[in-house]
Design a protein around this motif. Structure first.
Motif, PDB file in Angstrom:
ATOM      1  N   PRO A 177     -22.837 -11.148  27.714  1.00 13.14           N
ATOM      2  CA  PRO A 177     -23.608 -11.015  28.955  1.00 13.14           C
ATOM      3  C   PRO A 177     -24.214  -9.618  29.103  1.00 13.14           C
ATOM      4  N   VAL A 178     -25.313  -9.561  29.831  1.00 14.49           N
ATOM      5  CA  VAL A 178     -25.946  -8.293  30.191  1.00 14.49           C
ATOM      6  C   VAL A 178     -25.168  -7.765  31.399  1.00 14.49           C
ATOM      7  N   LYS A 179     -24.689  -6.528  31.317  1.00 13.96           N
ATOM      8  CA  LYS A 179     -23.881  -5.964  32.403  1.00 13.96           C
ATOM      9  C   LYS A 179     -24.731  -5.568  33.603  1.00 13.96           C
ATOM     10  N   GLU A 180     -25.940  -5.061  33.321  1.00 12.87           N
ATOM     11  CA  GLU A 180     -26.814  -4.605  34.392  1.00 12.87           C
ATOM     12  C   GLU A 180     -28.260  -4.670  33.912  1.00 12.87           C
ATOM     13  N   VAL A 181     -29.158  -5.063  34.812  1.00 12.47           N
ATOM     14  CA  VAL A 181     -30.580  -5.092  34.468  1.00 12.47           C
ATOM     15  C   VAL A 181     -31.118  -3.670  34.639  1.00 12.47           C
ATOM     16  N   THR A 182     -31.209  -2.976  33.517  1.00 14.31           N
ATOM     17  CA  THR A 182     -31.667  -1.582  33.494  1.00 14.31           C
ATOM     18  C   THR A 182     -33.122  -1.523  33.049  1.00 14.31           C
ATOM     19  N   LYS A 183     -33.688  -0.337  33.066  1.00 17.95           N
ATOM     20  CA  LYS A 183     -35.056  -0.152  32.560  1.00 17.95           C
ATOM     21  C   LYS A 183     -35.129  -0.546  31.078  1.00 17.95           C
ATOM     22  N   HIS A 184     -34.067  -0.243  30.322  1.00 15.18           N
ATOM     23  CA  HIS A 184     -34.038  -0.619  28.909  1.00 15.18           C
ATOM     24  C   HIS A 184     -34.105  -2.144  28.747  1.00 15.18           C
ATOM     25  N   ILE A 185     -33.316  -2.867  29.536  1.00 13.52           N
ATOM     26  CA  ILE A 185     -33.330  -4.342  29.486  1.00 13.52           C
ATOM     27  C   ILE A 185     -34.721  -4.852  29.859  1.00 13.52           C
ATOM     28  N   GLN A 186     -35.338  -4.262  30.868  1.00 15.12           N
ATOM     29  CA  GLN A 186     -36.684  -4.669  31.271  1.00 15.12           C
ATOM     30  C   GLN A 186     -37.694  -4.415  30.165  1.00 15.12           C
ATOM     31  N   THR A 187     -37.558  -3.303  29.459  1.00 14.18           N
ATOM     32  CA  THR A 187     -38.450  -3.009  28.329  1.00 14.18           C
ATOM     33  C   THR A 187     -38.257  -4.044  27.227  1.00 14.18           C
ATOM     34  N   VAL A 188     -37.006  -4.381  26.951  1.00 12.33           N
ATOM     35  CA  VAL A 188     -36.724  -5.379  25.909  1.00 12.33           C
ATOM     36  C   VAL A 188     -37.340  -6.722  26.289  1.00 12.33           C
ATOM     37  N   THR A 189     -37.215  -7.134  27.562  1.00 11.92           N
ATOM     38  CA  THR A 189     -37.788  -8.432  27.952  1.00 11.92           C
ATOM     39  C   THR A 189     -39.314  -8.408  27.849  1.00 11.92           C
ATOM     40  N   ARG A 190     -39.939  -7.288  28.176  1.00 10.74           N
ATOM     41  CA  ARG A 190     -41.402  -7.190  28.012  1.00 10.74           C
ATOM     42  C   ARG A 190     -41.776  -7.267  26.532  1.00 10.74           C
ATOM     43  N   ASP A 191     -41.006  -6.588  25.693  1.00  9.15           N
ATOM     44  CA  ASP A 191     -41.242  -6.672  24.240  1.00  9.15           C
ATOM     45  C   ASP A 191     -41.063  -8.104  23.744  1.00  9.15           C
ATOM     46  N   MET A 192     -40.066  -8.792  24.287  1.00 10.75           N
ATOM     47  CA  MET A 192     -39.828 -10.186  23.884  1.00 10.75           C
ATOM     48  C   MET A 192     -41.020 -11.070  24.259  1.00 10.75           C
ATOM     49  N   ILE A 193     -41.563 -10.863  25.455  1.00 15.80           N
ATOM     50  CA  ILE A 193     -42.733 -11.642  25.877  1.00 15.80           C
ATOM     51  C   ILE A 193     -43.909 -11.353  24.948  1.00 15.80           C
ATOM     52  N   ASP A 194     -44.158 -10.081  24.670  1.00 13.61           N
ATOM     53  CA  ASP A 194     -45.253  -9.721  23.770  1.00 13.61           C
ATOM     54  C   ASP A 194     -45.052 -10.318  22.376  1.00 13.61           C
ATOM     55  N   THR A 195     -43.826 -10.275  21.883  1.00 16.62           N
ATOM     56  CA  THR A 195     -43.516 -10.818  20.555  1.00 16.62           C
ATOM     57  C   THR A 195     -43.711 -12.325  20.539  1.00 16.62           C
ATOM     58  N   MET A 196     -43.240 -13.012  21.583  1.00 12.53           N
ATOM     59  CA  MET A 196     -43.391 -14.467  21.685  1.00 12.53           C
ATOM     60  C   MET A 196     -44.875 -14.845  21.685  1.00 12.53           C
ATOM     61  N   ILE A 197     -45.671 -14.147  22.468  1.00  9.02           N
ATOM     62  CA  ILE A 197     -47.101 -14.456  22.556  1.00  9.02           C
ATOM     63  C   ILE A 197     -47.795 -14.158  21.234  1.00  9.02           C
ATOM     64  N   GLU A 198     -47.495 -13.014  20.633  1.00  5.96           N
ATOM     65  CA  GLU A 198     -48.092 -12.638  19.348  1.00  5.96           C
ATOM     66  C   GLU A 198     -47.784 -13.673  18.265  1.00  5.96           C
ATOM     67  N   ALA A 199     -46.563 -14.238  18.311  1.00  5.30           N
ATOM     68  CA  ALA A 199     -46.146 -15.230  17.316  1.00  5.30           C
ATOM     69  C   ALA A 199     -46.575 -16.646  17.697  1.00  5.30           C
ATOM     70  N   ASP A 200     -47.263 -16.788  18.829  1.00  6.53           N
ATOM     71  CA  ASP A 200     -47.728 -18.078  19.338  1.00  6.53           C
ATOM     72  C   ASP A 200     -46.565 -19.032  19.595  1.00  6.53           C
ATOM     73  N   GLY A 201     -45.481 -18.478  20.145  1.00  4.39           N
ATOM     74  CA  GLY A 201     -44.317 -19.295  20.485  1.00  4.39           C
ATOM     75  C   GLY A 201     -44.294 -19.621  21.961  1.00  4.39           C
ATOM     76  N   VAL A 202     -43.374 -20.508  22.349  1.00  8.47           N
ATOM     77  CA  VAL A 202     -43.202 -20.850  23.759  1.00  8.47           C
ATOM     78  C   VAL A 202     -41.883 -20.324  24.296  1.00  8.47           C
ATOM     79  N   GLY A 203     -41.093 -19.709  23.426  1.00 12.85           N
ATOM     80  CA  GLY A 203     -39.833 -19.127  23.858  1.00 12.85           C
ATOM     81  C   GLY A 203     -39.308 -18.172  22.810  1.00 12.85           C
TER      82      GLY A 203
END
Length: 169
Positions: free
Chosen positions: A20-46
């Motif tokens: 589990p994620v202990k706390e939603v930090t700026k680092h976690i938010q950066t990772v989720t934004r990177d994940m969205i960018d990576t998903m879109i770049e790879a033409d994925g849906v998740g």
């Protein structure tokens, strides 16, 4: 934002259960934004965190075909309810070039934190429910190929669709 390298089947990280994620930090938010960018770049849906080598219980997805720009973030998600059953043909960014038949719930209710750390409780059905279940499985080290009764190459699947189309004419 950055495009992350997607881990592929065969890497043992994909078979491990996430923490589990202990706390939603700026680092976690950066990772989720990177994940969205990576998903879109790879033409994925998740895309789930272990697919980029991060063993945390979080995933991103854009499961609504009518609104592909709407991205969801789920941190520490829990599927609370499953209803019905549907057949799906699934692929995965971590299993490139393959597709497989999986039976999934028709409808799911999921709860988890969003990118700001706010609790969300949402219901998805059809393809969106399949997408949610697929990404959720990644958090427990389960690939769709572990659930599939028939995995084939994309080319083999295209041939099957072509034959079906010819038979319908």
């Amino acid at each position: 934002m950055a495009i992350r390298k997607i881990v592929e089947k065969g890497d043992e990280i994909l078979a491990k259960k996430c923490k589990p994620v202990k706390e939603v930090t700026k680092h976690i938010q950066t990772v989720t934004r990177d994940m969205i960018d990576t998903m879109i770049e790879a033409d994925g849906v998740g895309l789930a965190a272990p697919q980029i080598g991060i063993m945390k219980r979080m995933f991103v997805c854009r499961p609504e075909l009518e609104d592909p720009e709407h991205n969801y973030v789920f941190i520490n998600p829990e599927i609370l309810e499953k209803e019905g059953e549907q057949d799906s043909m699934e692929g995965c960014l971590s299993v490139p070039g393959y597709i497989g038949h999986v039976v999934r719930p028709e409808k799911v209710r999921i709860q988890g934190l969003d990118a700001e750390g706010e609790m969300q409780d949402l219901v998805f059905d059809g393809f969106a429910a399949t997408c949610i279940c697929h990404e959720y499985d990644h958090l427990d080290g389960i690939l769709y190929t572990d659930r599939s009764d028939n995995v084939m190459t994309n080319e083999e699947y295209a041939e099957i669709l072509k034959k079906q189309e010819e038979e319908e004419r």
